[in-house]
Design an enzyme around this catalytic site. Structure first.
Site, short mmCIF file in Angstrom:
data_model
loop_
_atom_site.label_atom_id
_atom_site.label_comp_id
_atom_site.label_asym_id
_atom_site.label_seq_id
_atom_site.Cartn_x
_atom_site.Cartn_y
_atom_site.Cartn_z
N GLN A 1 -5.07 1.96 -3.00
CA GLN A 1 -4.43 3.25 -2.71
C GLN A 1 -4.88 4.30 -3.72
OE1 GLN A 1 -2.72 3.22 0.12
NE2 GLN A 1 -2.89 0.98 0.16
N TYR B 1 -0.22 -6.00 0.08
CA TYR B 1 -0.80 -5.97 1.44
C TYR B 1 -1.01 -4.55 1.98
CZ TYR B 1 3.98 -6.32 3.73
OH TYR B 1 5.25 -6.15 4.18
N GLU B 2 -1.83 -4.45 2.99
CA GLU B 2 -2.28 -3.14 3.49
C GLU B 2 -2.97 -2.33 2.39
OE1 GLU B 2 -2.43 -2.17 6.54
OE2 GLU B 2 -1.27 -3.82 7.38
N GLY B 3 -3.65 -3.01 1.49
CA GLY B 3 -4.34 -2.33 0.40
C GLY B 3 -3.50 -2.33 -0.86
N ARG C 1 0.08 1.80 6.36
CA ARG C 1 0.37 2.02 4.95
C ARG C 1 1.63 2.84 4.77
NH1 ARG C 1 -5.85 2.76 2.52
NH2 ARG C 1 -6.19 0.51 2.50
#
Lengths: 600, 600
Positions: free
Chosen positions: A445, A438-440, A297
């Protein structure tokens, strides 16, 4: 034009804001000093600008291609990747023990930034390898580490993260992939994984997939997920490549951006099961994945900063060249370069201020990670760890939301030419759009920021940062700013205002989080943005103080920094109060929940 | 799913906010009543949803193609265009005298909106024809009108606007195309025009180009530009198509979005000169073009609203279907549709509130145009004209800037699927990006708002609108709102705050416009956005008052309107003060001008 890594600016942030000198005094980081950093950044800048950036447009025009299960990268990518690995760049911050250079995360950060600014699609491959390395370092057995890490750290093999399935995106409790123990210590993994970045390609000899799956009788939900290493090619006893494993790329996606980066659908176990190795203990997969994701992240946050800078550079160059219309102040009778028009300046000034603020915040977060790993004092390590963990969702969420806006401004500066693909501004705009997903996603977040990072520690990390802001406010007031006095006053006023807004929101979250979770989480993304604005603004204020001190050394560079800090306070920090109001408006009366589903 | 035109919402805005009943009492507009409007919207909705919308994705995947000077539209477009013209849609608001239906602009507006929401690329063709009709009506000779208008109003021939040249975009003073008088009343036109929307295609028998060019000895700059009509095929004396004229499409652009709409490079006069006819008087071309652009800019504002609604509908549908994660308030133990998650609601609520507010403002502006043309009282016509002219740059600039943000939120609601082209959310995002650029960038709109629409009339139009807002504030206070009392209070508070911010900014612009043009014009786009927010918020407050009155008739519909007005006040109007501060911060001390060009 091509992208030029802003090495001087990067060094300024590392030395003046992120405390590089102190980091080089930490145990094991003696090599992470200014001289080394300068040499590495100069070398990295060359590779990025001369080898990787020239492939960026080509990757967009001629994406990776899938045929019969094989993926061929854009022409030129494999050769560039070879140069990247030969330069030892994959191992820059990884342990010397496995062939890395063992440098500080603070030094790796600008290297990652410039690689991504040059070519986001390309840079994703090493970024995913970093994640796999991180996961193995965290939880892998000595045997797994010995067999896989040296090749990953070298970059000879690349890594992937396999989380998502068609029904399981943000919600990993829904993961269905299976792993059956074979009695010999290995597992047979089966299932379908989607959205696997660089999940198949021809740039490296082997691909090391890290895969979330369930063992038989595992508990339901996220507590029954384990992590497996599944290599594309199995290894012989001597470590050489053996049989092809039962994992196959059945297609790649047709995407809005990052087209050169193949996004694979991977099928595990269609021919009897892919052989996998358990990483760490059963049912703790999600926990390991989170450690790995924390690093990933942060890396995605750097991608946001990277694309923003690349888009800014391109727009500034165009604005200096394009001649159009007379200036509104009558200072010229003919048409002038559009950089002389107020709105073009507003756009460029905003792009620049946002990018510099986000960069400073990210590098400071990296420095906290270095302290968290290397400080000899355990309490200090814990403190730095907590602050780093508070900052990561902000660096990720804020830098990427900002990148969407900045790359859009980049298109706008170009006018009609911005909409023409050959110009290149549109590619940044398309590429950037994945970053806040992407990646959350940004909401994920924000949930992390509200839940795990604010409520769970009762606001301790947030309050520690607010105190640091107070110290900066005090410095702004007590410094003799000379002819920059009006700038200092303005920055002090806006930062003090932003600090109060953030403090009020933190108090509101702590007070209402349990009682009214819907309203508080509806304010989660605005809270994340507010924190991004105020903390970046704080870094710009620190930059202002440093620039004023050093101004005589290089009036052009430091003068620009002073004006940019002022831009940030007037055009960005001024948004803080509005966000505060939107967040705390609801208090149990949120209009969002006055609508039933059919009304949408 | 496909787009569903929100006919009930459109009728609500027309009747309750834009005063359709009063418009039907204007001279010549007796047919523009609620019954006719309902019938037309129902019919238009069918064509849009069933014929035009299904071609939207196809146009993106298989754009218009250029070969040997000919452009072939996406398969299916020609047939759909035939249905469009056969239904008489091109002539809806054009004079009966030339074959149109002569209906109010207020009724044409929702028709244009739904066409654009269905398929922006397709809808651009009729929109440009509208512009050509407008220009001929304004300045064309009786002969030109008689020969060209009936076919344009029918849609058998289409129109284009030819302004831009490689060196002349926003700055039309740099136009170089030439027109040589031939002594027989015609001119020979030569030069290169770029960015010509639907500049060449195979959907209609003829294309009528309206072209800016200079006659020999014309004054320099914008005062030496004349407007010419250059048909693709010349007409025989009986009006039938004659010889091919010397205008040729040498290429079409490869664009970020609106791919089905061919953006042509047109070469005039390569074979001796294209025969053209002067429209109106020499050297007054820009003036005519501005009249035409006023209509076209309003149309582009509608495009922003259209794409926003289409993106919203798609996102809401997905959010109701996609199952992912447990609700934060613990109201369900399992994973639920994502519309139950607070941030998804925040995104959908914001998208919806912005879209409805912008739509209401645009339709109200259309009603002012109807009054400006049809009111019997000259003073009233002038007043409505001034307000319409104040609103047009706001409708254009604000609705399109908003569309970029809303279509981005639409992608975000879809998560990873939003980045996959097949989903369709990304097409809205790409298509929307041109809207704040063409027909004058947002900065050009803002310059118009500051210069011609605020400074020139000493703020008269702005002050008239502020007074109308005061009346709405008074109604909010004096209405017995029953169980909506808290909503009324909240909306009153935010609107009053926004009104004050706008009033302060107007005062600042009037006070500083001459003295410090750089600072005031740097605040131009923020002023435009502030005006968009406050004036849309005002319309949402009026909608709240109407919905509260009519609530019992349809609690589901009007209840949603009340909640949406509340959303607007809490999530959008709260931004007003921050914009005010950013605009007035500078006062001769703008950091944007503290940077020299080399520092960018």
């Amino acid at each position: 034009m091509s992208y030029t890594p802003p090495v001087k600016e990067m060094m300024f942030v590392m030395e003046e804001l992120a405390g590089l000198a102190r980091i080089s005094q930490l145990s094991g980081l003696a090599d992470s000093n200014a001289d080394t950093a300068q040499a590495i950044l100069d070398e990295g800048a060359k590779l990025a600008a001369e080898v990787i950036a020239p492939l960026n447009a080509a990757g967009d025009q001629r994406p990776s291609e899938w045929r019969d299960g094989m993926v061929t990268a854009t022409p030129g990518f494999s050769d560039a990747y070879r140069q990247y690995t030969e330069g030892g760049w994959q191992g820059i911050s990884h342990p010397v023990e496995f062939g890395g250079q063992g440098l500080a995360k603070l030094i790796a950060s600008p290297c990652i930034e410039m690689l991504n600014a040059s070519n986001l699609s390309f840079a994703l491959c090493p970024l995913l390898t970093d994640g796999a390395i991180e996961a193995l370092l965290t939880a892998g057995s000595e045997e797994l580490k010995a067999r896989f890490l040296p090749k990953l750290v070298e970059g000879a093999w690349t890594g992937t993260m396999n989380l998502t399935e068609p029904q399981a995106g943000s919600d990993l409790s829904l993961v269905r992939s299976r792993a059956e123990p074979q009695g010999d210590g290995t597992y047979k993994v089966s299932g379908t994984k989607i959205f696997i970045t660089w999940g198949e390609h021809d740039m490296a000899e082997n691909i090391v997939h890290l895969v979330l799956a369930r063992t038989p009788n595992a508990p339901e939900g996220v507590k029954g997920i384990s992590l497996f290493l599944v290599p594309k090619f199995l290894l012989n006893d001597d470590g050489s490549l053996g049989a092809r494993n039962d994992v196959h790329c059945v297609s790649i996606e047709h995407k809005l951006g990052i087209k050169a980066s193949p996004t694979a659908v991977l099928q595990y176990g269609d021919k009897g099961g892919a052989i996998g190795y358990l990483v760490g203990e059963e049912n703790r997969g999600l926990e390991y994945m989170f450690i790995m994701m924390n690093a990933a992240r942060f890396g995605v946050g750097l991608q946001g900063i990277a694309l923003s800078d690349a888009a800014y550079q391109k727009a500034a160059e165009y604005a200096k060249e394009r001649i159009q219309s007379r200036p509104v102040d009558g200072s010229d009778a003919g048409s002038v370069a559009i950089i002389r028009h107020p709105d073009v300046r507003r756009m460029l000034g905003t792009m620049r201020a946002l990018t510099e603020g986000a960069r400073a915040l990210a590098y400071v977060a990296a420095a906290h990670a270095d302290f968290a790993h290397h400080d000899e004092d355990a309490a200090s390590r814990a403190r730095h760890q907590a602050i780093n963990e508070y900052l990561v969702p902000i660096v990720k969420g804020w830098s990427t939301e900002m990148a969407v806006d900045i790359t859009s401004l980049g298109v706008q500066v170009h006018g009609g030419m911005g909409f023409i693909e050959e110009t290149g501004a549109a590619q940044f705009y398309r590429d950037a759009r994945i970053l806040s997903i992407y990646e959350g996603t940004t909401a994920i977040q924000a949930n992390d920021l509200v839940g795990r990072k604010t409520l769970r520690d009762s606001g301790a990390a947030a309050h520690a940062l607010l105190e640091e802001i107070d110290a900066t406010l005090e410095s702004l007031r007590s410094t003799d700013a000379g002819d920059a006095a009006r700038v200092f006053e303005a920055v002090h006023r806006r930062l003090a205002d932003g600090r109060e807004a953030l403090a009020n929101v933190v108090a509101y979250v702590l007070e209402s989080g349990k009682r009214d979770p819907n309203a508080v989480f509806a304010g989660g993304v605005p809270y994340l943005k507010l924190a991004g604005i105020v903390l970046s603004g704080w870094q710009m204020a620190r930059a202002l103080l440093a620039a004023q001190r050093k101004r005589a050394e290089d009036p052009q560079f430091y003068g620009a920094k002073i004006a940019t800090a002022h831009c940030f306070s007037e055009y960005v920090l001024t948004q803080a109060r509005g966000l505060e109001t939107a967040i705390v408006c609801a208090h149990g009366d949120d209009p969002l929940f006055a609508l039933n589903e059919a009304q949408f």
